[in-house]
Scaffold this motif. Structure first.
Motif, PDB file in Angstrom:
ATOM      1  N   GLU A   1      14.353   6.448   4.649  1.00 58.79           N
ATOM      2  CA  GLU A   1      15.763   6.037   4.651  1.00 58.79           C
ATOM      3  C   GLU A   1      16.210   5.568   3.275  1.00 58.79           C
ATOM      4  O   GLU A   1      17.325   5.860   2.833  1.00 58.79           O
ATOM      5  CB  GLU A   1      15.950   4.928   5.681  1.00 58.79           C
ATOM      6  CG  GLU A   1      15.714   5.401   7.123  1.00 58.79           C
ATOM      7  CD  GLU A   1      15.851   4.254   8.128  1.00 58.79           C
ATOM      8  OE1 GLU A   1      16.076   3.123   7.657  1.00 58.79           O
ATOM      9  OE2 GLU A   1      15.724   4.512   9.336  1.00 58.79           O
ATOM     10  N   ILE A   2      15.330   4.833   2.568  1.00 58.59           N
ATOM     11  CA  ILE A   2      15.689   4.372   1.222  1.00 58.59           C
ATOM     12  C   ILE A   2      15.862   5.563   0.273  1.00 58.59           C
ATOM     13  O   ILE A   2      16.769   5.592  -0.558  1.00 58.59           O
ATOM     14  CB  ILE A   2      14.598   3.413   0.700  1.00 58.59           C
ATOM     15  CG1 ILE A   2      14.623   2.110   1.496  1.00 58.59           C
ATOM     16  CG2 ILE A   2      14.790   3.119  -0.784  1.00 58.59           C
ATOM     17  CD1 ILE A   2      13.517   1.141   1.135  1.00 58.59           C
ATOM     18  N   GLY A   3      14.986   6.570   0.447  1.00 60.13           N
ATOM     19  CA  GLY A   3      15.134   7.757  -0.381  1.00 60.13           C
ATOM     20  C   GLY A   3      16.459   8.476  -0.134  1.00 60.13           C
ATOM     21  O   GLY A   3      17.125   8.927  -1.058  1.00 60.13           O
ATOM     22  N   ALA A   4      16.846   8.598   1.142  1.00 54.72           N
ATOM     23  CA  ALA A   4      18.132   9.236   1.465  1.00 54.72           C
ATOM     24  C   ALA A   4      19.297   8.438   0.911  1.00 54.72           C
ATOM     25  O   ALA A   4      20.267   8.996   0.387  1.00 54.72           O
ATOM     26  CB  ALA A   4      18.243   9.398   2.984  1.00 54.72           C
ATOM     27  N   LEU A   5      19.187   7.093   1.007  1.00 53.28           N
ATOM     28  CA  LEU A   5      20.261   6.253   0.468  1.00 53.28           C
ATOM     29  C   LEU A   5      20.353   6.395  -1.045  1.00 53.28           C
ATOM     30  O   LEU A   5      21.457   6.441  -1.608  1.00 53.28           O
ATOM     31  CB  LEU A   5      19.986   4.787   0.853  1.00 53.28           C
ATOM     32  CG  LEU A   5      21.046   3.768   0.400  1.00 53.28           C
ATOM     33  CD1 LEU A   5      22.410   4.088   1.010  1.00 53.28           C
ATOM     34  CD2 LEU A   5      20.617   2.354   0.785  1.00 53.28           C
ATOM     35  N   GLY A   6      19.206   6.482  -1.728  1.00 58.27           N
ATOM     36  CA  GLY A   6      19.226   6.676  -3.173  1.00 58.27           C
ATOM     37  C   GLY A   6      19.888   7.989  -3.561  1.00 58.27           C
ATOM     38  O   GLY A   6      20.612   8.058  -4.540  1.00 58.27           O
TER      39      GLY A   6
ATOM     40  N   THR B   1       3.709   3.033   9.948  1.00 64.71           N
ATOM     41  CA  THR B   1       4.713   3.986  10.433  1.00 64.71           C
ATOM     42  C   THR B   1       6.122   3.501  10.122  1.00 64.71           C
ATOM     43  O   THR B   1       6.990   4.264   9.672  1.00 64.71           O
ATOM     44  CB  THR B   1       4.547   4.188  11.942  1.00 64.71           C
ATOM     45  OG1 THR B   1       3.198   4.606  12.216  1.00 64.71           O
ATOM     46  CG2 THR B   1       5.496   5.259  12.451  1.00 64.71           C
ATOM     47  N   SER B   2       6.365   2.206  10.333  1.00 63.28           N
ATOM     48  CA  SER B   2       7.695   1.655  10.059  1.00 63.28           C
ATOM     49  C   SER B   2       8.020   1.730   8.566  1.00 63.28           C
ATOM     50  O   SER B   2       9.142   2.068   8.181  1.00 63.28           O
ATOM     51  CB  SER B   2       7.761   0.205  10.541  1.00 63.28           C
ATOM     52  OG  SER B   2       7.490   0.115  11.930  1.00 63.28           O
ATOM     53  N   VAL B   3       7.022   1.430   7.737  1.00 57.85           N
ATOM     54  CA  VAL B   3       7.249   1.496   6.289  1.00 57.85           C
ATOM     55  C   VAL B   3       7.552   2.923   5.854  1.00 57.85           C
ATOM     56  O   VAL B   3       8.396   3.168   4.995  1.00 57.85           O
ATOM     57  CB  VAL B   3       6.022   0.928   5.541  1.00 57.85           C
ATOM     58  CG1 VAL B   3       6.118   1.223   4.054  1.00 57.85           C
ATOM     59  CG2 VAL B   3       5.913  -0.569   5.768  1.00 57.85           C
ATOM     60  N   GLY B   4       6.856   3.885   6.465  1.00 58.89           N
ATOM     61  CA  GLY B   4       7.131   5.277   6.135  1.00 58.89           C
ATOM     62  C   GLY B   4       8.558   5.682   6.475  1.00 58.89           C
ATOM     63  O   GLY B   4       9.239   6.348   5.699  1.00 58.89           O
ATOM     64  N   LYS B   5       9.006   5.283   7.661  1.00 55.45           N
ATOM     65  CA  LYS B   5      10.395   5.593   8.035  1.00 55.45           C
ATOM     66  C   LYS B   5      11.383   4.898   7.099  1.00 55.45           C
ATOM     67  O   LYS B   5      12.392   5.477   6.691  1.00 55.45           O
ATOM     68  CB  LYS B   5      10.632   5.169   9.475  1.00 55.45           C
ATOM     69  CG  LYS B   5       9.826   5.970  10.491  1.00 55.45           C
ATOM     70  CD  LYS B   5      10.125   5.501  11.905  1.00 55.45           C
ATOM     71  CE  LYS B   5       9.315   6.310  12.924  1.00 55.45           C
ATOM     72  NZ  LYS B   5       9.578   5.860  14.317  1.00 55.45           N
TER      73      LYS B   5
ATOM     74  N   PHE C   1      -5.596  -5.890  15.062  1.00 52.46           N
ATOM     75  CA  PHE C   1      -5.037  -5.920  13.718  1.00 52.46           C
ATOM     76  C   PHE C   1      -4.834  -4.514  13.184  1.00 52.46           C
ATOM     77  O   PHE C   1      -3.822  -4.217  12.535  1.00 52.46           O
ATOM     78  CB  PHE C   1      -5.965  -6.711  12.805  1.00 52.46           C
ATOM     79  CG  PHE C   1      -5.510  -6.762  11.377  1.00 52.46           C
ATOM     80  CD1 PHE C   1      -6.137  -5.985  10.413  1.00 52.46           C
ATOM     81  CD2 PHE C   1      -4.454  -7.563  10.991  1.00 52.46           C
ATOM     82  CE1 PHE C   1      -5.724  -6.016   9.102  1.00 52.46           C
ATOM     83  CE2 PHE C   1      -4.025  -7.590   9.674  1.00 52.46           C
ATOM     84  CZ  PHE C   1      -4.663  -6.813   8.720  1.00 52.46           C
ATOM     85  N   LEU C   2      -5.775  -3.614  13.479  1.00 46.29           N
ATOM     86  CA  LEU C   2      -5.621  -2.224  13.045  1.00 46.29           C
ATOM     87  C   LEU C   2      -4.433  -1.554  13.721  1.00 46.29           C
ATOM     88  O   LEU C   2      -3.718  -0.764  13.109  1.00 46.29           O
ATOM     89  CB  LEU C   2      -6.903  -1.448  13.329  1.00 46.29           C
ATOM     90  CG  LEU C   2      -8.127  -1.822  12.473  1.00 46.29           C
ATOM     91  CD1 LEU C   2      -9.354  -1.047  12.938  1.00 46.29           C
ATOM     92  CD2 LEU C   2      -7.866  -1.547  11.009  1.00 46.29           C
ATOM     93  N   GLU C   3      -4.228  -1.860  14.999  1.00 44.81           N
ATOM     94  CA  GLU C   3      -3.061  -1.301  15.687  1.00 44.81           C
ATOM     95  C   GLU C   3      -1.771  -1.806  15.041  1.00 44.81           C
ATOM     96  O   GLU C   3      -0.815  -1.048  14.851  1.00 44.81           O
ATOM     97  CB  GLU C   3      -3.099  -1.688  17.159  1.00 44.81           C
ATOM     98  CG  GLU C   3      -4.233  -1.026  17.944  1.00 44.81           C
ATOM     99  CD  GLU C   3      -4.232  -1.435  19.401  1.00 44.81           C
ATOM    100  OE1 GLU C   3      -5.137  -1.011  20.120  1.00 44.81           O
ATOM    101  OE2 GLU C   3      -3.300  -2.163  19.801  1.00 44.81           O
ATOM    102  N   LEU C   4      -1.749  -3.094  14.719  1.00 39.27           N
ATOM    103  CA  LEU C   4      -0.556  -3.655  14.088  1.00 39.27           C
ATOM    104  C   LEU C   4      -0.308  -3.039  12.717  1.00 39.27           C
ATOM    105  O   LEU C   4       0.833  -2.722  12.349  1.00 39.27           O
ATOM    106  CB  LEU C   4      -0.722  -5.182  13.969  1.00 39.27           C
ATOM    107  CG  LEU C   4       0.465  -5.950  13.353  1.00 39.27           C
ATOM    108  CD1 LEU C   4       1.710  -5.767  14.194  1.00 39.27           C
ATOM    109  CD2 LEU C   4       0.130  -7.435  13.227  1.00 39.27           C
ATOM    110  N   VAL C   5      -1.398  -2.838  11.942  1.00 40.09           N
ATOM    111  CA  VAL C   5      -1.263  -2.239  10.615  1.00 40.09           C
ATOM    112  C   VAL C   5      -0.769  -0.799  10.720  1.00 40.09           C
ATOM    113  O   VAL C   5       0.067  -0.359   9.937  1.00 40.09           O
ATOM    114  CB  VAL C   5      -2.616  -2.292   9.876  1.00 40.09           C
ATOM    115  CG1 VAL C   5      -2.575  -1.440   8.622  1.00 40.09           C
ATOM    116  CG2 VAL C   5      -2.952  -3.730   9.505  1.00 40.09           C
ATOM    117  N   GLN C   6      -1.271  -0.049  11.738  1.00 42.12           N
ATOM    118  CA  GLN C   6      -0.817   1.326  11.904  1.00 42.12           C
ATOM    119  C   GLN C   6       0.668   1.383  12.259  1.00 42.12           C
ATOM    120  O   GLN C   6       1.414   2.206  11.738  1.00 42.12           O
ATOM    121  CB  GLN C   6      -1.647   2.009  12.980  1.00 42.12           C
ATOM    122  CG  GLN C   6      -1.359   3.499  13.121  1.00 42.12           C
ATOM    123  CD  GLN C   6      -2.297   4.188  14.083  1.00 42.12           C
ATOM    124  OE1 GLN C   6      -3.131   3.540  14.694  1.00 42.12           O
ATOM    125  NE2 GLN C   6      -2.147   5.484  14.219  1.00 42.12           N
ATOM    126  N   ALA C   7       1.108   0.479  13.148  1.00 41.34           N
ATOM    127  CA  ALA C   7       2.533   0.441  13.497  1.00 41.34           C
ATOM    128  C   ALA C   7       3.365   0.052  12.289  1.00 41.34           C
ATOM    129  O   ALA C   7       4.445   0.610  12.050  1.00 41.34           O
ATOM    130  CB  ALA C   7       2.747  -0.545  14.642  1.00 41.34           C
TER     131      ALA C   7
END
Length: 505
Positions: A465-470, A457-461, A448-454
């Motif tokens: 992208e949302i910031g660049a789009l804004g 990372t995806s949320v950070g990316k 579960f910790l591995e899944l949360v870490q992945a």
């Protein structure tokens, strides 16, 4: 008395640093407690860089320089033995400084001179008819009612500054470096980061050493290279900095090491913020130490208090001398004994409180009541060692359990996690329907910790992208508004309008 320690040198060390009175108090403590055996006292034990000496009343720390510090005292034994039996024990005012004995000598001398002068120059009848003795007593009583209040307020401020130095300054500094190393062991685990963890640990310990040297005015840092706490380049960098700034220069170096290791470990950016927070808190704590040591209480205020205590002691000594002469004229041994006790005890207490104030002013020195920095540093080292060993053991157990679970599924731990996530069932449900949760709960938590870490990372990316789009949307809106301002007035007044999103209507 039994002794435990590093070989045959321990008994000599014990005799050197523990006085005969303290060894005698150990025996008295056994007798007072009605014990059949000698308590665990007067023992010398190794505790890393510091040696710990236990007596029935004290716990003493002896650093590498051989200086002895009071680490802890037994309040229960102190109360049981009383203040008179422990009057000359280690750590008391009479033992730490000779000012107490000088005070007794000076005040007794003043009283003796006054009494002898009256007895030599006046007859007994003249002494008994002396009119100003009661007035002198009233003045002394007034001063003794005023002086303790002012002196107590001054001593309260001194103790508050001392406690702030221990808790808000030194304590905060040690807490921050322990937190930094704990986070480093969690985020940078594995053999591939062992050198980075060692460098972070050495820089953290070097900051403690530099704080002590800043307080004591020691300018040398070359020996830290030999001890492995600094590299040659880091030592040269610190040598160029002022002595008061060196402990704070360590934290940019420490933060750079943490940042470089974070890049190598691909640690997500949100997880790195705590490193900056802890480094800033540690630098603030060191600055607090520097501020307290370099900013004393106002000289005028302290001088007024010292002058008040000195005047009160002299006045009291003169009064006691006059009443000793009256006691001799009256042949009253009780009055003489009372005045002698008065002139010895009361000025000693006032002067002892002043001595406590200057003993506590700079607790980073090498006196008995100063902070036992060697023992504190050993505590930090033990914590770091425990965290490093503990995280390594937990990591190995997690990997072993994850591999075992993966082999039970299809030989791949990641596939087991993927299958359980797709099917929406816990990993232990197909292994043991009744007791799998209790047996494999640790493995499920690891995956579960591995899944949360992945996912993190995806949320950070995605956030990036949302910031660049804004940013692009804002730029496009500004462009559209600029174009709208260039449209003629008659066209803007028509029924066809242009909105910021480019729709016409």
């Amino acid at each position: 008395m039994s002794e435990l320690g590093p070989g045959p040198g321990a008994p000599n060390l014990h005799k050197k640093h523990v006085s005969f009175l303290d060894r005698l108090l150990d025996r008295v403590s056994v007798w007072c407690h009605s014990r059949k055996e000698v308590p665990e006292s007067c023992k010398v034990l190794d505790e890393g860089d510091a040696q710990i000496v236990y007596t029935s009343l004290h716990t003493l720390s002896i650093g590498a320089s051989g200086k002895i510090k009071l680490l802890k005292y037994d309040l229960r034994n102190l109360v049981r033995l009383g203040g008179l039996l422990t009057f000359g024990s280690m750590g008391t005012v009479m033992n730490v400084t000779h000012d107490g004995w000088i005070t007794i000598l000076c005040n007794v001398l003043i009283s003796g001179v006054v009494a002898a002068g009256m007895l030599l120059t006046m007859t007994n009848e003249e002494i008994l008819d002396l009119k100003g003795a009661e007035d002198l007593r009233e003045l002394t009583k007034y001063m003794n009612g005023f002086c303790p209040f002012i002196l107590g307020l001054y001593l309260s401020m001194t103790l508050t500054r001392w406690w702030d130095l221990r808790v808000k300054a030194l304590g905060a500094h040690l807490d921050c470096i322990c937190n930094l190393f704990m986070l480093a062991c969690v985020h940078f685990d594995g053999q591939q980061h062992s050198q980075a963890r060692a460098r972070i640990k050495n820089l953290a310990l070097a900051s403690v050493v530099l704080v002590v040297r800043m307080a004591r005015g020691h300018n040398n840092v070359d020996d830290l290279v030999g001890r492995g706490l600094l590299t040659q380049v880091e030592a040269e960098t610190l040598q160029e900095a002022p002595l008061s700034e060196r402990p704070m220069v360590i934290f940019p170096l420490l933060l750079q090491a943490l940042w470089a290791t974070s890049n190598a470990a691909e640690l997500p950016a949100p997880n790195r913020n705590i490193f900056q927070v802890e480094c800033i808190k540690a630098r603030d704590a060191v600055q607090t130490i520097h501020t307290h040591l370099k900013t004393q209480l106002p000289f005028t205020y302290v001088h007024l208090i010292v002058m008040l205590v000195t005047f009160n002691n002299c006045l009291l000594s003169v009064k006691c001398g006059v009443w000793i002469a009256l006691g001799v004229a009256e042949a009253s041994s009780l009055k003489i004994g009372t005045q002698v006790t008065y002139v010895v005890v009361v000025p000693l207490l006032y002067n002892a409180l002043l001595c406590v104030s200057y003993i506590l002013e700079d607790p980073f020195g090498e006196d008995l009541l100063d902070f036992p920095m060697a023992a504190y540093t050993d505590g930090v080292k033990r914590f770091m060692r425990s965290v490093e060993v503990g995280t390594a053991q937990v990591r190995d157990e997690m990997m072993e359990l994850a591999n075992m679970h993966g082999s039970q599924r299809d030989g791949s731990p990641s596939s087991a996690l993927r299958n359980s996530a797709i099917q929406g069932t816990p990993q232990h449900s197909k292994v043991d329907g009744s007791s799998g949760l209790e047996r494999d709960g640790v493995k499920t938590d690891a995956k579960f910790l591995e899944l949360v870490q992945a996912l993190t990372t995806s949320v950070g990316k995605l956030t990036g992208e949302i910031g660049a789009l804004g940013t692009r949307v804002v730029a496009l809106e500004a462009t559209v508004r600029t174009g709208a301002d260039r449209v003629p007035a008659n066209a803007r007044s028509s029924s066809t309008t242009v909105n910021p999103c480019g729709w016409s209507g």
